[in-house]
Design an enzyme around this catalytic site. Structure first.
Site, mmCIF file in Angstrom:
data_model
loop_
_atom_site.group_PDB
_atom_site.id
_atom_site.type_symbol
_atom_site.label_atom_id
_atom_site.label_comp_id
_atom_site.label_asym_id
_atom_site.label_seq_id
_atom_site.Cartn_x
_atom_site.Cartn_y
_atom_site.Cartn_z
ATOM 1 N N ASP A 1 0.827 -1.214 0.000
ATOM 2 C CA ASP A 1 0.000 0.000 0.000
ATOM 3 C C ASP A 1 0.862 1.266 0.000
ATOM 4 O O ASP A 1 1.971 1.269 0.534
ATOM 5 C CB ASP A 1 -0.923 -0.015 1.226
ATOM 6 C CG ASP A 1 -2.036 1.016 1.110
ATOM 7 O OD1 ASP A 1 -2.368 1.425 -0.024
ATOM 8 O OD2 ASP A 1 -2.565 1.421 2.160
ATOM 9 N N TRP B 1 2.798 7.941 -2.713
ATOM 10 C CA TRP B 1 4.192 8.078 -3.160
ATOM 11 C C TRP B 1 4.243 8.970 -4.400
ATOM 12 O O TRP B 1 5.078 9.853 -4.514
ATOM 13 C CB TRP B 1 4.770 6.696 -3.470
ATOM 14 C CG TRP B 1 6.198 6.692 -3.924
ATOM 15 C CD1 TRP B 1 7.301 6.555 -3.139
ATOM 16 C CD2 TRP B 1 6.669 6.823 -5.278
ATOM 17 N NE1 TRP B 1 8.439 6.601 -3.920
ATOM 18 C CE2 TRP B 1 8.079 6.767 -5.228
ATOM 19 C CE3 TRP B 1 6.038 6.998 -6.525
ATOM 20 C CZ2 TRP B 1 8.883 6.867 -6.368
ATOM 21 C CZ3 TRP B 1 6.821 7.102 -7.654
ATOM 22 C CH2 TRP B 1 8.227 7.039 -7.576
ATOM 23 N N HIS C 1 2.146 3.177 -9.084
ATOM 24 C CA HIS C 1 1.910 1.740 -9.290
ATOM 25 C C HIS C 1 3.043 1.122 -10.105
ATOM 26 O O HIS C 1 3.464 0.002 -9.846
ATOM 27 C CB HIS C 1 0.570 1.515 -9.993
ATOM 28 C CG HIS C 1 -0.618 1.963 -9.180
ATOM 29 N ND1 HIS C 1 -0.768 1.634 -7.857
ATOM 30 C CD2 HIS C 1 -1.697 2.718 -9.508
ATOM 31 C CE1 HIS C 1 -1.904 2.160 -7.400
ATOM 32 N NE2 HIS C 1 -2.474 2.830 -8.386
ATOM 33 N N LEU D 1 10.721 -20.311 -4.884
ATOM 34 C CA LEU D 1 9.769 -19.483 -4.127
ATOM 35 C C LEU D 1 8.421 -19.489 -4.846
ATOM 36 O O LEU D 1 8.379 -19.415 -6.077
ATOM 37 C CB LEU D 1 10.304 -18.045 -4.040
ATOM 38 C CG LEU D 1 9.411 -17.010 -3.352
ATOM 39 C CD1 LEU D 1 10.239 -16.165 -2.393
ATOM 40 C CD2 LEU D 1 8.746 -16.065 -4.348
HETATM 41 C C1 IPE Z 1 -5.468 -2.616 -0.060
HETATM 42 O O1 IPE Z 1 -5.139 -1.280 -0.211
HETATM 43 C C2 IPE Z 1 -5.423 -3.308 -1.372
HETATM 44 C C3 IPE Z 1 -4.116 -3.426 -2.007
HETATM 45 C C4 IPE Z 1 -2.979 -3.040 -1.516
HETATM 46 C C5 IPE Z 1 -4.124 -4.056 -3.305
HETATM 47 P P1 IPE Z 1 -6.245 -0.128 -0.340
HETATM 48 O O2 IPE Z 1 -5.502 1.136 -0.497
HETATM 49 O O3 IPE Z 1 -7.208 -0.471 -1.419
HETATM 50 O O4 IPE Z 1 -6.980 -0.213 1.058
HETATM 51 P P2 IPE Z 1 -7.918 0.857 1.772
HETATM 52 O O5 IPE Z 1 -8.978 1.241 0.786
HETATM 53 O O6 IPE Z 1 -7.064 2.023 2.162
HETATM 54 O O7 IPE Z 1 -8.441 0.143 2.973
HETATM 55 C C1 IPE Z 2 -1.777 0.189 -3.264
HETATM 56 O O1 IPE Z 2 -1.487 1.537 -3.315
HETATM 57 C C2 IPE Z 2 -1.992 -0.412 -4.623
HETATM 58 C C3 IPE Z 2 -3.390 -0.726 -4.936
HETATM 59 C C4 IPE Z 2 -4.388 -0.657 -4.120
HETATM 60 C C5 IPE Z 2 -3.661 -1.161 -6.293
HETATM 61 P P1 IPE Z 2 -2.642 2.629 -3.299
HETATM 62 O O2 IPE Z 2 -3.017 2.930 -4.713
HETATM 63 O O3 IPE Z 2 -3.749 2.221 -2.430
HETATM 64 O O4 IPE Z 2 -1.869 3.869 -2.681
HETATM 65 P P2 IPE Z 2 -2.488 4.937 -1.673
HETATM 66 O O5 IPE Z 2 -2.964 4.181 -0.478
HETATM 67 O O6 IPE Z 2 -3.585 5.645 -2.390
HETATM 68 O O7 IPE Z 2 -1.322 5.817 -1.356
HETATM 69 MG MG MG Z 3 -4.098 2.506 -0.444
#
Ligand code: IPE
Ligand code: IPE
Ligand code: MG
Length: 241
Positions: A16, A21, A33, A127
């Site tokens: 996450d 970032w 991403h 792995l």
């Molecule tokens: C959880 O992150 C899902 C992934 C990392 C793929 P999110 O960014 O979607 O989670 P919430 O919405 O903050 O709980």
């Molecule tokens: C996690 O990073 C990746 C996915 C959920 C696909 P986020 O996209 O949730 O990044 P933040 O939480 O918005 O920074």
């Molecule tokens: Mg997130």
């Protein structure tokens, strides 16, 4: 580095913080991403070096469809592109790729890519990398129960475990969530019953080998009791009866 027997043998990661970032750098979220894919490549290599047998990562949740359409389609393209570019290297490195999630919601192009990558790497044994994509813990439990019901089988902890989409392997020993949030967000609800949880403030693209080692060191300092008392656990490790 601790002895490989000390584990973790199965590591799970909620990757996450990609969006934040990118925003911090005035970049589009998708740039975060993309950078996140590079981090995953590094961490997969680091896990193999540390004799971690199974790495399970959360790449796209059932709830991530609720994001802006542009981000969702960008993530789908990123997955398809990463598969096309990275599978041959993963194959050489002995990584077995598996995808866990509801494939019926994915496009034909992505579905074909996932199956091909799984087939190409099926014989690898350094792995196992489980990529949870269009995954939700509640979906996984519900589909396991539905399978058992359809076969007329009894619903027990063992039968449910065996019907989980992730497979019946050992549960994660350690779950790391990056990005500074303290929640599971529907990840591995069934399997994380006794998993050690570790939260890192680092955004996923900034997470590196040093941060991984810090998490593992903290894991080694934890006492896993599984319901027993501390004295029982300490005693058992001196003379297993
Ligand atoms: C959880 O992150 C899902 C992934 C990392 C793929 P999110 O960014 O979607 O989670 P919430 O919405 O903050 O709980
Ligand atoms: C996690 O990073 C990746 C996915 C959920 C696909 P986020 O996209 O949730 O990044 P933040 O939480 O918005 O920074
Ligand atoms: Mg997130």
């Amino acid at each position: 580095m601790a002895h490989p027997d000390a584990g973790p043998h199965h590591l799970a990661i909620v990757m996450d913080g990609n969006g934040r970032w990118a925003s911090k750098r005035f970049l589009p979220r998708l740039a975060g991403h993309k950078q996140g894919v590079d981090t995953l490549k590094r961490i997969v290599r680091a896990c193999a070096q540390r004799h971690i047998a199974v790495l399970t990562v959360f790449a796209f949740s059932s709830e991530n469809w609720n994001r802006p359409q542009e981000e969702v389609s960008g993530l789908m393209d990123l997955l398809a592109g990463a598969l096309a570019r990275e599978v041959s290297q993963l194959k050489q490195d002995g990584v077995r790729l598996r995808f866990v999630g509801d494939r019926s919601g994915l496009s034909e192009r992505v579905r074909v890519g996932l199956s091909r990558a799984e087939l190409d790497t099926a014989d690898n044994d350094v792995l196992t990398l489980n990529v949870c994509f269009n995954y939700g813990g509640r979906w996984e439990i519900a589909q396991a129960a539905a399978q058992l019901a359809a076969r007329g089988e009894p619903i027990t902890e063992t039968s449910l475990s065996q019907a989980m989409a992730l497979g019946a392997g050992p549960d994660p020993d350690l779950l790391i969530r990056t990005g500074g949030e303290f929640r599971l967000s529907n990840f591995l609800l069934w399997q994380s019953a006794y998993t050690e949880l570790y939260f890192s403030p680092a955004f996923w693209p900034d997470f590196d080998e040093q941060a991984l080692d810090q998490a593992i060191a903290e894991y080694h300092a934890r006492e896993r009791r599984f319901g027993k008392t501390s004295a029982q656990v300490t005693h058992a490790s001196v003379s297993p009866v």
